[in-house]
Design an enzyme around this catalytic site. Structure first.
Site, PDB file in Angstrom:
ATOM      1  N   GLY A   1       0.940  -1.181  -0.086  1.00 14.04           N
ATOM      2  CA  GLY A   1       0.076   0.025  -0.003  1.00 14.04           C
ATOM      3  C   GLY A   1       0.713   1.228  -0.124  1.00 14.04           C
ATOM      4  O   GLY A   1       1.948   1.180   0.269  1.00 14.04           O
TER       5      GLY A   1
ATOM      6  N   PRO B   1       2.469   4.872   1.195  1.00 16.04           N
ATOM      7  CA  PRO B   1       3.201   5.082   2.267  1.00 16.04           C
ATOM      8  C   PRO B   1       2.060   5.897   3.359  1.00 16.04           C
ATOM      9  O   PRO B   1       1.237   6.539   2.950  1.00 16.04           O
ATOM     10  CB  PRO B   1       4.141   6.271   1.936  1.00 16.04           C
ATOM     11  CG  PRO B   1       4.331   6.017   0.647  1.00 16.04           C
ATOM     12  CD  PRO B   1       3.168   5.413   0.004  1.00 16.04           C
ATOM     13  N   GLY B   2       2.113   5.541   4.477  1.00 20.01           N
ATOM     14  CA  GLY B   2       1.536   6.222   5.698  1.00 20.01           C
ATOM     15  C   GLY B   2      -0.039   5.487   5.482  1.00 20.01           C
ATOM     16  O   GLY B   2      -0.774   6.206   6.235  1.00 20.01           O
TER      17      GLY B   2
ATOM     18  N   HIS C   1     -16.356  10.828 -15.169  1.00 23.00           N
ATOM     19  CA  HIS C   1     -15.310   9.868 -15.970  1.00 23.00           C
ATOM     20  C   HIS C   1     -15.255   8.600 -15.720  1.00 23.00           C
ATOM     21  O   HIS C   1     -15.486   7.583 -16.432  1.00 23.00           O
ATOM     22  CB  HIS C   1     -13.801  10.686 -15.855  1.00 23.00           C
ATOM     23  CG  HIS C   1     -12.689  10.011 -16.499  1.00 23.00           C
ATOM     24  ND1 HIS C   1     -12.172  10.352 -17.839  1.00 23.00           N
ATOM     25  CD2 HIS C   1     -12.134   8.571 -16.383  1.00 23.00           C
ATOM     26  CE1 HIS C   1     -11.446   9.662 -18.166  1.00 23.00           C
ATOM     27  NE2 HIS C   1     -11.360   8.403 -17.331  1.00 23.00           N
ATOM     28  N   GLU C   2     -15.085   8.236 -14.454  1.00 25.13           N
ATOM     29  CA  GLU C   2     -15.041   6.739 -13.962  1.00 25.13           C
ATOM     30  C   GLU C   2     -16.142   6.093 -14.178  1.00 25.13           C
ATOM     31  O   GLU C   2     -16.450   4.946 -14.529  1.00 25.13           O
ATOM     32  CB  GLU C   2     -14.551   6.592 -12.620  1.00 25.13           C
ATOM     33  CG  GLU C   2     -13.107   7.139 -12.133  1.00 25.13           C
ATOM     34  CD  GLU C   2     -12.059   6.413 -13.315  1.00 25.13           C
ATOM     35  OE1 GLU C   2     -12.438   5.223 -13.529  1.00 25.13           O
ATOM     36  OE2 GLU C   2     -11.025   7.003 -13.305  1.00 25.13           O
TER      37      GLU C   2
HETATM   38  P1  ADP Z   1       3.219   2.933   6.473  1.00 17.75           P
HETATM   39  O1  ADP Z   1       4.197   1.842   7.250  1.00 17.75           O
HETATM   40  O2  ADP Z   1       1.848   2.220   5.818  1.00 17.75           O
HETATM   41  O3  ADP Z   1       3.806   3.930   5.694  1.00 17.75           O
HETATM   42  P2  ADP Z   1       2.437   3.736   9.285  1.00 17.75           P
HETATM   43  O4  ADP Z   1       2.054   2.369   9.780  1.00 17.75           O
HETATM   44  O5  ADP Z   1       4.063   3.961   9.561  1.00 17.75           O
HETATM   45  O6  ADP Z   1       2.364   3.735   7.526  1.00 17.75           O
HETATM   46  O7  ADP Z   1       1.651   4.720   9.773  1.00 17.75           O
HETATM   47  C1  ADP Z   1       2.193   5.891  10.275  1.00 17.75           C
HETATM   48  C2  ADP Z   1       1.122   6.418  11.082  1.00 17.75           C
HETATM   49  O8  ADP Z   1      -0.025   7.047  10.757  1.00 17.75           O
HETATM   50  C3  ADP Z   1       0.840   5.516  12.404  1.00 17.75           C
HETATM   51  O9  ADP Z   1       1.659   5.494  13.440  1.00 17.75           O
HETATM   52  C4  ADP Z   1      -0.574   5.952  12.717  1.00 17.75           C
HETATM   53  O10 ADP Z   1      -0.657   6.852  13.772  1.00 17.75           O
HETATM   54  C5  ADP Z   1      -1.296   6.665  11.652  1.00 17.75           C
HETATM   55  N1  ADP Z   1      -2.034   5.656  10.993  1.00 17.75           N
HETATM   56  C6  ADP Z   1      -1.920   5.232   9.666  1.00 17.75           C
HETATM   57  N2  ADP Z   1      -2.668   4.306   9.406  1.00 17.75           N
HETATM   58  C7  ADP Z   1      -3.576   4.368  10.032  1.00 17.75           C
HETATM   59  C8  ADP Z   1      -4.899   3.597  10.302  1.00 17.75           C
HETATM   60  N3  ADP Z   1      -5.531   2.784   9.279  1.00 17.75           N
HETATM   61  N4  ADP Z   1      -5.432   3.764  11.467  1.00 17.75           N
HETATM   62  C9  ADP Z   1      -4.923   4.649  12.462  1.00 17.75           C
HETATM   63  N5  ADP Z   1      -4.032   5.232  12.274  1.00 17.75           N
HETATM   64  C10 ADP Z   1      -2.963   5.250  11.135  1.00 17.75           C
HETATM   65 ZN    ZN Z   2     -10.219   6.847 -17.684  1.00 19.10          ZN
END
Ligand code: ADP
Ligand code: ZN
Ligand code: MG
Length: 609
Positions: A197, A199-200, A420-421
């Protein structure tokens, strides 16, 4: 670590002195040192039996030593001219040679110690700053941190808005809690799971939550920690990691940012010679094959770039289960906001739904940041609680930065993307033989795609007929058709669709021989470029057909694409009400799945065949 292996500095010093004593010992301790003038006297008195003369010393034996006199003696030579002068004046004299022993010692030992010290320092640095002499001996050990339940304290409650992924991981947790009874029906739990997925989105968080829920040891290491300077070190770390894990089973191994170590191996290409990475990857593959999930070890891993992973890693029996952790939809965003706003003082009247509606495309990490920003805004205006206006202020501040990073859309653009979609989906729905639409979404995905429509092939297909290719083109152009009909404009959003439709039309004429005026002739010589063919166009390639044929191909391509567009426009025009309805739903929910579309398309006017 083995205490015997520890390098002992004392041994080194001892050995050194031993050597010095053996080589220097003889002449220093067993002979008497006499002044040169005495030597001359002895010589004149015929008392010396033999001498050995070297550069600055005369070593000799006395004929018959008296009393406490030693048989051997040594003296330092003095220049003969001075000696004569001194003798004439009756002076007792001797030459002093500065003792070379300590000078030698310094000139040998100091550099040795300096180099040894430097080496030690270097090794210790590379060993990860561990104290003591053991630092460099442990390069091959894995640096995995071990967590247990009470350390992480993260549970599934902390991860919100990604329900599908959560369901799948719950199964893994159940298995880890009771590995034995899980296999009673002979089912095999996947041993490698890859969280994929942007980042973040909470991949790392998920892994911690799995450990927290299962209450088993959790080895966490980042892929980049395997990347080392020396060939073999990374591989040794992998081996060590799995060895440790085997001792602690049932347990979880979590390799974050797998792409750092699992990059596809080069096929003798430019980067050949990057042996270290290849060895590390190979070792990982070996270890993955080398255990059975019934032993209770599960390897969890996360990446945001699955496309660059080595295919061998994704093979069955390795990371064969992929779990998509995608950007949350509106409902998911509400859930995530609930989790994070629990830690701040929130005005009970604040509608998190409204906040979620304002933040399409935000990831979990963005939302966590948003709550914090809103709290800061509220603090600045000296409020007691955070309310909606704080959130809107924070969103405004964040969006400018995120827009560059994530391509967040403004409301007008979102509307265009929704139509569009929906246009793609609608055309697909109208064509009886087209693949059914699995999911439509206006959540931006990856680089460049503002929304996406996923079609689910009804079966595996290896052949496509002319008719099916025509359908595919119509669906591809459905997006542009909808934009044209509703907004009466052309936008850049259709560029990729058009490119794909054009490719199909071109192949129909030049490769599949589907154009009657051109005949069943292949005009396209596919030479396969250096990087493996498909898509690589050689600009210097010799064209094997005439100008007229080239023109005819171009005309045929244009005609086909235009016809497909016309077909899409006709279909959408006939179902305009449904398009409006669908786009509205899409704007609201952001994602429509197969069931939603089924109810929506109930009254669809399909193309009659
Ligand atoms: P990734 O590893 O996918 O890049 P992280 O797990 O490091 O992302 O997420 C960073 C922070 O964002 C987490 O510590 C949390 O605070 C917040 N966060 C991300 N996704 C969620 C989620 N689905 N539910 C709650 N908090 C989330
Ligand atoms: Zn298209
Ligand atoms: Mg992460």
């Amino acid at each position: 670590m083995n205490p015997k292996a520890r390098f002992n500095l004392a041994y080194l010093i001892f050995a050194f002195f031993l050597i010095v004593c053996f080589t220097r010992g003889g002449p220093i301790y067993s002979s008497a040192h006499i002044p040169f003038s005495e030597f001359q006297t002895l010589l004149e008195g015929n008392k010396i039996s033999e001498v050995v003369i070297n550069d600055n010393q005369i070593i000799g034996k006395l004929k018959d030593p008296q009393g406490s006199e030693k048989k051997q003696f040594a003296t330092n030579r003095v220049e003969p001219d001075i000696a004569k002068l001194l003798d004439a004046h009756g002076v007792k004299y001797s030459r002093v040679i500065q003792n070379g022993f300590f000078k030698d010692l310094l000139s040998w030992v100091v550099p040795v110690f300096v180099f040894f010290g430097l080496w030690l320092l270097l090794m210790r640095r590379m060993g990860g700053g561990r104290g003591g002499m053991g630092g460099f001996m442990s390069v091959g050990q894995s640096k995995a941190k071990i967590y247990v339940e009470k350390d992480t304290k993260v549970t599934f409650k902390d991860v919100a808005g990604v329900e599908e992924a959560k369901e799948e991981l719950k199964e893994i947790v159940d298995f880890l809690k009771d590995p034995k009874s899980y296999g009673r029906l002979g089912a095999r739990v996947p041993k490698g799971i890859l969280l994929v997925g942007p980042p973040g989105t909470g991949k790392t968080l998920f892994a911690k939550a799995v450990a927290g829920e299962a209450g088993v040891p959790f080895f966490s290491i980042s892929g980049s920690e395997f990347v080392e300077m020396f060939v073999g070190v990374g591989a040794a770390r992998v081996r060590d990691l799995f060895e440790q894990a085997r001792k602690k089973a049932p347990c979880i191994i979590f390799i974050d940012e797998l792409d750092a170590l699992g990059r596809a191996r080069s096929v003798g290409g430019f980067s050949a010679g990057n042996d270290e990475k290849e060895q590390t990857l190979n070792q990982l593959l070996v270890e993955l094959d080398g255990f059975d999930s019934s032993t209770g070890i599960i390897v969890l891993s996360a990446t945001n770039r699955p496309e660059i992973l080595d295919p061998a890693l994704l093979r069955a029996g390795r990371f064969d289960r992929q779990i998509l952790v995608d950007r949350p939809d509106k409902k998911g965003r509400v859930e995530i906001l609930k989790v994070h706003s629990g830690k701040v003082k929130l005005d009970p009247g604040t509608s998190l739904e409204q906040v979620a509606a304002l933040t399409p495309g935000f990831t979990g990490a963005d939302l966590a940041n948003l709550v914090n920003e809103a709290a800061l805004v509220a603090t600045r205006r000296k409020a007691e609680q955070i309310n909606l206006s704080d959130f809107t202020a924070a969103i405004e501040r964040m969006v400018a930065g995120l827009e560059k990073k994530n391509r967040l859309l403004n409301p007008e653009e979102r509307k265009v993307v929704a139509y569009h979609e929906m246009g793609h989906a609608l055309v697909a729905g109208c064509l009886p033989s087209a693949d059914p639409v699995h999911k439509v979404s206006i959540i931006p995905r990856g680089m460049g795609a503002l929304g996406y429509t996923l079609q689910r092939p009804a079966e595996d297909r290896y052949l496509m007929t002319l008719e099916e290719l025509g359908n595919k083109m119509a669906v591809l152009l459905g997006g542009r058709a909808a934009e044209k009909l509703i907004f009466n404009h052309f936008s850049t959003g259709a560029a990729d669709d058009i490119a794909r439709a054009t490719d199909i039309a071109r192949s129909m004429a030049t490769r599949y021989g589907m154009e009657s005026s051109l005949g069943s002739v292949s005009y396209d010589s596919e030479t396969g470029g250096y990087l493996g063919g498909a898509g690589a166009v050689n600009p210097f390639q010799y064209r094997r057909y005439s100008e007229e044929t080239a023109r005819e191909i171009d005309l045929s391509v244009k005609e086909r694409v235009n016809q497909a567009l016309l077909r899409a426009v006709t279909l959408i025009d006939a179902n305009r009400g449904i398009l409006e309805q669908g786009a509205q739903q899409l704007l609201e929910k952001e994602t429509l799945v197969e069931e939603d579309l089924k109810t929506l398309f109930a009254t669809l006017k399909r193309e009659s065949t």
